[in-house]
Design a protein around this motif. Structure first.
Motif, PDB file in Angstrom:
ATOM      1  N   GLU A 138      -7.431  -7.300   7.941  1.00  0.00           N
ATOM      2  CA  GLU A 138      -7.218  -6.890   6.567  1.00  0.00           C
ATOM      3  C   GLU A 138      -6.781  -8.103   5.738  1.00  0.00           C
ATOM      4  OE1 GLU A 138      -4.471  -3.612   4.738  1.00  0.00           O
ATOM      5  OE2 GLU A 138      -5.282  -2.913   6.658  1.00  0.00           O
ATOM      6  N   ALA A 139      -7.220  -8.185   4.459  1.00  0.00           N
ATOM      7  CA  ALA A 139      -6.845  -9.299   3.579  1.00  0.00           C
ATOM      8  C   ALA A 139      -5.356  -9.211   3.207  1.00  0.00           C
ATOM      9  CB  ALA A 139      -7.696  -9.276   2.317  1.00  0.00           C
ATOM     10  N   LEU A 140      -4.737 -10.392   3.068  1.00  0.00           N
ATOM     11  CA  LEU A 140      -3.315 -10.454   2.710  1.00  0.00           C
ATOM     12  C   LEU A 140      -3.158 -10.158   1.223  1.00  0.00           C
ATOM     13  CD1 LEU A 140      -0.546 -11.201   3.977  1.00  0.00           C
ATOM     14  CD2 LEU A 140      -0.879 -13.481   3.049  1.00  0.00           C
ATOM     15  N   LYS A 141      -2.279  -9.234   0.898  1.00  0.00           N
ATOM     16  CA  LYS A 141      -2.071  -8.860  -0.507  1.00  0.00           C
ATOM     17  C   LYS A 141      -0.669  -9.302  -0.953  1.00  0.00           C
ATOM     18  CE  LYS A 141      -5.439  -5.313  -1.063  1.00  0.00           C
ATOM     19  NZ  LYS A 141      -5.976  -4.951   0.217  1.00  0.00           N
ATOM     20  N   VAL A 142      -0.515  -9.471  -2.257  1.00  0.00           N
ATOM     21  CA  VAL A 142       0.738  -9.956  -2.833  1.00  0.00           C
ATOM     22  C   VAL A 142       1.902  -9.040  -2.478  1.00  0.00           C
ATOM     23  CG1 VAL A 142       1.951 -10.492  -4.981  1.00  0.00           C
ATOM     24  CG2 VAL A 142      -0.437 -11.117  -4.736  1.00  0.00           C
ATOM     25  N   HIS A 143       1.686  -7.736  -2.471  1.00  0.00           N
ATOM     26  CA  HIS A 143       2.785  -6.811  -2.193  1.00  0.00           C
ATOM     27  C   HIS A 143       3.201  -6.820  -0.724  1.00  0.00           C
ATOM     28  CE1 HIS A 143      -0.819  -4.230  -1.607  1.00  0.00           C
ATOM     29  NE2 HIS A 143      -0.097  -3.744  -0.594  1.00  0.00           N
ATOM     30  N   ASP A 144       2.408  -7.474   0.109  1.00  0.00           N
ATOM     31  CA  ASP A 144       2.793  -7.585   1.520  1.00  0.00           C
ATOM     32  C   ASP A 144       3.688  -8.798   1.798  1.00  0.00           C
ATOM     33  OD1 ASP A 144       1.428  -5.319   2.341  1.00  0.00           O
ATOM     34  OD2 ASP A 144      -0.476  -6.419   2.480  1.00  0.00           O
TER      35      ASP A 144
END
Length: 148
Positions: A3-9
């Motif tokens: 899964e792509a890394l998202k800012v909220h993670d």
């Protein structure tokens, strides 16, 4: 497929953020003396301004001077008659602005003409103040002395 890394993670590394220690704020805090050591004036928060630990304070050591300085005193820039004679050899009109332009006084401050020296040319002087002898000598030379 990951899964792509998202800012909220995103989050800081473990141990990067520590809570601020709130000294002396109740029983669950770093209580008791709160970093002030034990006893003494500095532990009690009672040192008044200017207190020098029992030594005679500066304000009481320094001598008190007599009299006072008048805050409303008007300080004139003075120009003597002999200087006027040098600056205006052919006579003419003299104002505080002219004197400032010629470098005899500073601009924007009151000017007083004093009677030291002689003047032989007729000048029309318009400044803030005159001494008695200066006024007499200017009029005697055929000029006028007008207070602004």
């Amino acid at each position: 497929m990951s899964e792509a890394l998202k800012v909220h993670d995103l989050k800081p590394a473990p141990g990067a953020h520590k809570k601020k220690v709130r000294k002396g704020r109740g029983e669950a805090s770093k209580g008791k003396t709160a970093g002030r050591g034990t006893k003494g004036t500095k532990a009690r928060n009672t040192v008044r301004v200017g207190f020098e630990g029992g030594q005679m304070p500066l304000i009481r050591r320094v001598p008190k001077l007599k009299g006072f300085k008048n805050p409303n005193r008007v300080e004139f820039q003075v120009v003597n008659l002999d200087k006027l004679g040098e600056l205006y050899p052919s006579g003419g009109e003299v104002t505080a602005e002219d004197l400032a332009a010629k470098g005899a006084v500073r601009a924007g401050r009151p000017v007083k003409i004093l009677g030291t020296g002689e003047i032989s040319v007729a000048v029309q002087v318009k400044v803030n103040a005159f001494s008695g002898s200066a006024k007499e000598k200017i009029v005697a030379a055929g000029g006028t002395a007008e207070q602004v």
